[in-house]
Write a protein that holds these residues in place. Structure first.
Motif, short mmCIF file in Angstrom:
data_model
loop_
_atom_site.label_atom_id
_atom_site.label_comp_id
_atom_site.label_asym_id
_atom_site.label_seq_id
_atom_site.Cartn_x
_atom_site.Cartn_y
_atom_site.Cartn_z
N TYR A 140 -14.88 -15.92 161.47
CA TYR A 140 -15.33 -15.18 162.65
C TYR A 140 -14.72 -15.79 163.92
O TYR A 140 -14.25 -15.08 164.81
CB TYR A 140 -16.85 -15.19 162.75
CG TYR A 140 -17.35 -14.65 164.07
CD1 TYR A 140 -17.34 -13.28 164.33
CD2 TYR A 140 -17.80 -15.52 165.07
CE1 TYR A 140 -17.77 -12.79 165.56
CE2 TYR A 140 -18.23 -15.03 166.30
CZ TYR A 140 -18.21 -13.67 166.53
OH TYR A 140 -18.62 -13.18 167.75
N ARG A 141 -14.71 -17.12 163.99
CA ARG A 141 -14.13 -17.77 165.16
C ARG A 141 -12.63 -17.49 165.26
O ARG A 141 -12.11 -17.32 166.37
CB ARG A 141 -14.40 -19.28 165.10
CG ARG A 141 -15.87 -19.62 165.25
CD ARG A 141 -16.12 -21.11 165.34
NE ARG A 141 -17.56 -21.38 165.41
CZ ARG A 141 -18.09 -22.58 165.63
NH1 ARG A 141 -17.29 -23.63 165.83
NH2 ARG A 141 -19.39 -22.74 165.67
N LEU A 142 -11.96 -17.42 164.14
CA LEU A 142 -10.53 -17.10 164.18
C LEU A 142 -10.31 -15.66 164.64
O LEU A 142 -9.31 -15.37 165.32
CB LEU A 142 -9.90 -17.33 162.81
CG LEU A 142 -9.81 -18.78 162.35
CD1 LEU A 142 -9.20 -18.86 160.95
CD2 LEU A 142 -8.99 -19.62 163.33
N ARG A 143 -11.22 -14.76 164.27
CA ARG A 143 -11.11 -13.39 164.79
C ARG A 143 -11.28 -13.38 166.31
O ARG A 143 -10.58 -12.65 167.02
CB ARG A 143 -12.16 -12.49 164.14
CG ARG A 143 -11.85 -12.10 162.71
CD ARG A 143 -12.66 -10.91 162.26
NE ARG A 143 -14.10 -11.16 162.28
CZ ARG A 143 -14.77 -11.70 161.26
NH1 ARG A 143 -14.13 -12.04 160.15
NH2 ARG A 143 -16.08 -11.88 161.34
N ARG A 144 -12.19 -14.19 166.80
CA ARG A 144 -12.38 -14.29 168.25
C ARG A 144 -11.14 -14.89 168.92
O ARG A 144 -10.78 -14.50 170.03
CB ARG A 144 -13.62 -15.13 168.57
CG ARG A 144 -14.92 -14.47 168.20
CD ARG A 144 -15.19 -13.28 169.10
NE ARG A 144 -15.42 -13.70 170.48
CZ ARG A 144 -15.13 -12.97 171.56
NH1 ARG A 144 -14.56 -11.79 171.42
NH2 ARG A 144 -15.39 -13.42 172.77
N VAL A 145 -10.51 -15.83 168.25
CA VAL A 145 -9.25 -16.39 168.76
C VAL A 145 -8.23 -15.27 168.94
O VAL A 145 -7.55 -15.17 169.97
CB VAL A 145 -8.70 -17.47 167.81
CG1 VAL A 145 -7.25 -17.80 168.13
CG2 VAL A 145 -9.56 -18.73 167.89
N ARG A 146 -8.10 -14.40 167.94
CA ARG A 146 -7.15 -13.29 168.03
C ARG A 146 -7.52 -12.34 169.17
O ARG A 146 -6.65 -11.87 169.90
CB ARG A 146 -7.11 -12.52 166.70
CG ARG A 146 -6.53 -13.30 165.55
CD ARG A 146 -6.16 -12.40 164.39
NE ARG A 146 -7.32 -11.75 163.79
CZ ARG A 146 -8.08 -12.28 162.84
NH1 ARG A 146 -7.82 -13.49 162.38
NH2 ARG A 146 -9.09 -11.62 162.33
N GLU A 147 -8.80 -12.05 169.30
CA GLU A 147 -9.24 -11.12 170.33
C GLU A 147 -8.99 -11.66 171.74
O GLU A 147 -8.55 -10.92 172.63
CB GLU A 147 -10.73 -10.81 170.15
CG GLU A 147 -11.04 -10.00 168.89
CD GLU A 147 -12.53 -9.97 168.59
OE1 GLU A 147 -13.31 -10.55 169.38
OE2 GLU A 147 -12.91 -9.37 167.56
#
Length: 204
Positions: free
Chosen positions: A155-162
């Motif tokens: 989830y944190r990596l998805r936030r990194v992408r966003e």
């Protein structure tokens, strides 16, 4: 053969734009566009099978710097940096200039340019997740090192992408993120003690 400057200008800004802000220089077409035209560039270039670099962070007083950055980026970017629907950005260009040995600004600024909001103290947990992932190459191993559930790490990596607009799973974007977190230094408000150094998280 370079693309037709007038045709590209019309596609990006409308037929009323004219040609004074577009020219061909050797194999390349150089355009000076309003900032809001950059959003249409990926689709326009993809339709024509072209590659591009959009420099949007430099003022008119640094137009020569912007031109040099874009030229260097298009000359030195590896093949996998050019994906369909993607154009090189300021951040890509600054990283490439840094790697070529003639950066247009200091390394710390380049790092923060790539990381964007991830460089803010409030996003430190996301930068920790990114750093652990880059160090281990595995979301599972990164989660273990940070004592997180793997789903929390993902989830944190998805936030990194966003937040950064960069996907650490993509080879080129992963490289730019890795360079950025190395040269950016610690996030504001973080004290690493004597010697400072780049903000990193080591996994056991």
């Amino acid at each position: 053969r370079p693309a037709d400057p007038a045709e590209l200008l019309a596609a990006l800004t409308g037929p009323a734009a004219g040609t004074p802000l577009a020219t061909a220089q050797g194999p390349r077409t150089v355009l000076l566009l309003p900032a809001d035209a950059a959003g249409a560039a990926p689709a326009v270039l993809r339709e024509r099978g072209l590659r591009g670099c959009a420099i949007t962070g430099e003022g008119l007083d640094r137009i020569a710097v912007a031109h040099r950055l874009a030229t260097c980026a298009l000359t030195t970017a590896p093949e996998h940096a050019h994906r369909p629907g993607r154009i090189l950005t300021d951040a890509d260009a600054h990283v490439l200039a840094l790697l070529a040995g003639h950066p247009a600004t200091d390394a710390e600024h380049i790092g923060r340019l790539v990381l964007g909001p991830l460089a803010r103290p409030a996003q430190r947990h996301l930068l920790e997740a990114l750093t652990a992932y880059l160090d281990t190459g595995s979301a599972t191993a990164a989660a273990r090192g940070l004592r997180l559930h793997p789903q929390s790490l993902r989830y944190r990596l998805r936030r990194v992408r966003e937040l950064s607009g960069r996907d650490p799973r993509d080879p080129w974007q992963r490289l730019t993120l890795d360079i950025a977190r190395t040269v950016a230094g610690p996030p504001p408000g973080r004290d690493d003690g004597p010697g400072g150094g780049a903000f990193r998280v080591s996994s056991p």
